[in-house]
Design a protein around this motif. Structure first.
Motif, PDB file in Angstrom:
ATOM      1  N   ARG A  37       0.817  -1.216   0.000  1.00 32.81           N
ATOM      2  CA  ARG A  37       0.000   0.000   0.000  1.00 32.81           C
ATOM      3  C   ARG A  37       0.852   1.268   0.000  1.00 32.81           C
ATOM      4  O   ARG A  37       0.631   2.191   0.782  1.00 32.81           O
ATOM      5  CB  ARG A  37      -0.985   0.001   1.155  1.00 32.81           C
ATOM      6  N   GLN A  40       0.051   6.660  -3.576  1.00 39.72           N
ATOM      7  CA  GLN A  40      -0.521   6.749  -4.922  1.00 39.72           C
ATOM      8  C   GLN A  40       0.497   7.287  -5.936  1.00 39.72           C
ATOM      9  O   GLN A  40       0.617   6.775  -7.035  1.00 39.72           O
ATOM     10  CB  GLN A  40      -1.765   7.652  -4.879  1.00 39.72           C
ATOM     11  N   ARG A  93      -7.977   1.668 -14.209  1.00 40.43           N
ATOM     12  CA  ARG A  93      -8.594   1.214 -12.958  1.00 40.43           C
ATOM     13  C   ARG A  93      -7.802   1.712 -11.759  1.00 40.43           C
ATOM     14  O   ARG A  93      -8.372   2.125 -10.757  1.00 40.43           O
ATOM     15  CB  ARG A  93      -8.696  -0.309 -12.927  1.00 40.43           C
ATOM     16  N   GLU A  97      -9.529   3.648  -8.857  1.00 37.88           N
ATOM     17  CA  GLU A  97      -9.765   2.851  -7.646  1.00 37.88           C
ATOM     18  C   GLU A  97      -8.613   2.870  -6.650  1.00 37.88           C
ATOM     19  O   GLU A  97      -8.817   2.590  -5.471  1.00 37.88           O
ATOM     20  CB  GLU A  97     -10.013   1.383  -8.025  1.00 37.88           C
ATOM     21  N   THR A 100      -6.438  -1.424  -4.933  1.00 37.26           N
ATOM     22  CA  THR A 100      -7.383  -2.301  -4.253  1.00 37.26           C
ATOM     23  C   THR A 100      -6.920  -3.757  -4.323  1.00 37.26           C
ATOM     24  O   THR A 100      -6.147  -4.125  -5.221  1.00 37.26           O
ATOM     25  CB  THR A 100      -8.773  -2.205  -4.909  1.00 37.26           C
ATOM     26  N   PRO A 101      -7.397  -4.601  -3.407  1.00 37.65           N
ATOM     27  CA  PRO A 101      -7.040  -6.023  -3.476  1.00 37.65           C
ATOM     28  C   PRO A 101      -7.423  -6.662  -4.816  1.00 37.65           C
ATOM     29  O   PRO A 101      -6.674  -7.477  -5.349  1.00 37.65           O
ATOM     30  CB  PRO A 101      -7.841  -6.645  -2.326  1.00 37.65           C
ATOM     31  N   SER A 102      -8.566  -6.263  -5.380  1.00 32.76           N
ATOM     32  CA  SER A 102      -8.962  -6.855  -6.671  1.00 32.76           C
ATOM     33  C   SER A 102      -8.016  -6.416  -7.788  1.00 32.76           C
ATOM     34  O   SER A 102      -7.752  -7.176  -8.721  1.00 32.76           O
ATOM     35  CB  SER A 102     -10.409  -6.506  -7.021  1.00 32.76           C
ATOM     36  N   LEU A 103      -7.488  -5.207  -7.690  1.00 29.10           N
ATOM     37  CA  LEU A 103      -6.548  -4.736  -8.705  1.00 29.10           C
ATOM     38  C   LEU A 103      -5.197  -5.444  -8.564  1.00 29.10           C
ATOM     39  O   LEU A 103      -4.538  -5.733  -9.567  1.00 29.10           O
ATOM     40  CB  LEU A 103      -6.387  -3.220  -8.630  1.00 29.10           C
TER      41      LEU A 103
END
Length: 135
Positions: A37, A40, A93, A97, A100-103
């Motif tokens: 994490r 950005q 994405r 977003e 994210t965990p899905s990314l």
């Protein structure tokens, strides 16, 4: 998961093999940074660099395949175009977003796994034509 270059990915062209190793290194770095994490801005810089590196590598590799008259040159080029589309979708994405965990999973499944499979099943076909023409 860490993605590692190994002998099954050899193309017979040292420069291309080195680029593959660096590409995997950059993908691993981005994956680790996303899982940790990181900020950005740092992630955006890594993604930007990775995108530029991939495009340069693809250009180099496509030129080598054309010069060597590799039978999979067109398949390779189309595969690269597919990766660029996937990468652009990933980047969009990320911009909306964040990490994210899905990314992170998408990075692993859609990009990292794709690179490994592409190298092993397409790029390695260069090895069969390496001695047939000049680099």
């Amino acid at each position: 998961m860490v993605y590692v270059w190994d002998g099954s990915m050899t193309t017979g062209i040292p420069r291309i093999d080195a680029q593959h190793q660096e590409l995997l290194h950059k993908l691993n770095g981005l994956l680790a940074a996303m899982k940790a994490r990181k900020g950005q801005e740092e992630l955006a810089n890594l993604i930007g660099f990775l995108g530029e590196y991939a495009v340069k590598h693809f250009s180099d590799e496509e030129a080598v395949m054309e010069r060597r008259k590799c039978p999979l040159a067109l398949t390779n080029k189309l595969g690269h175009q597919q990766f660029v589309r996937k990468f652009q979708n990933f980047k969009k994405r990320f911009e909306t977003e964040g990490p994210t965990p899905s990314l992170v999973l998408e990075l692993q499944k859609e990009l990292c796994d794709w690179v490994i499979q592409h190298i092993k099943h397409v790029d390695t076909k260069l090895a069969s034509v390496v001695n047939q023409s000049a680099p």
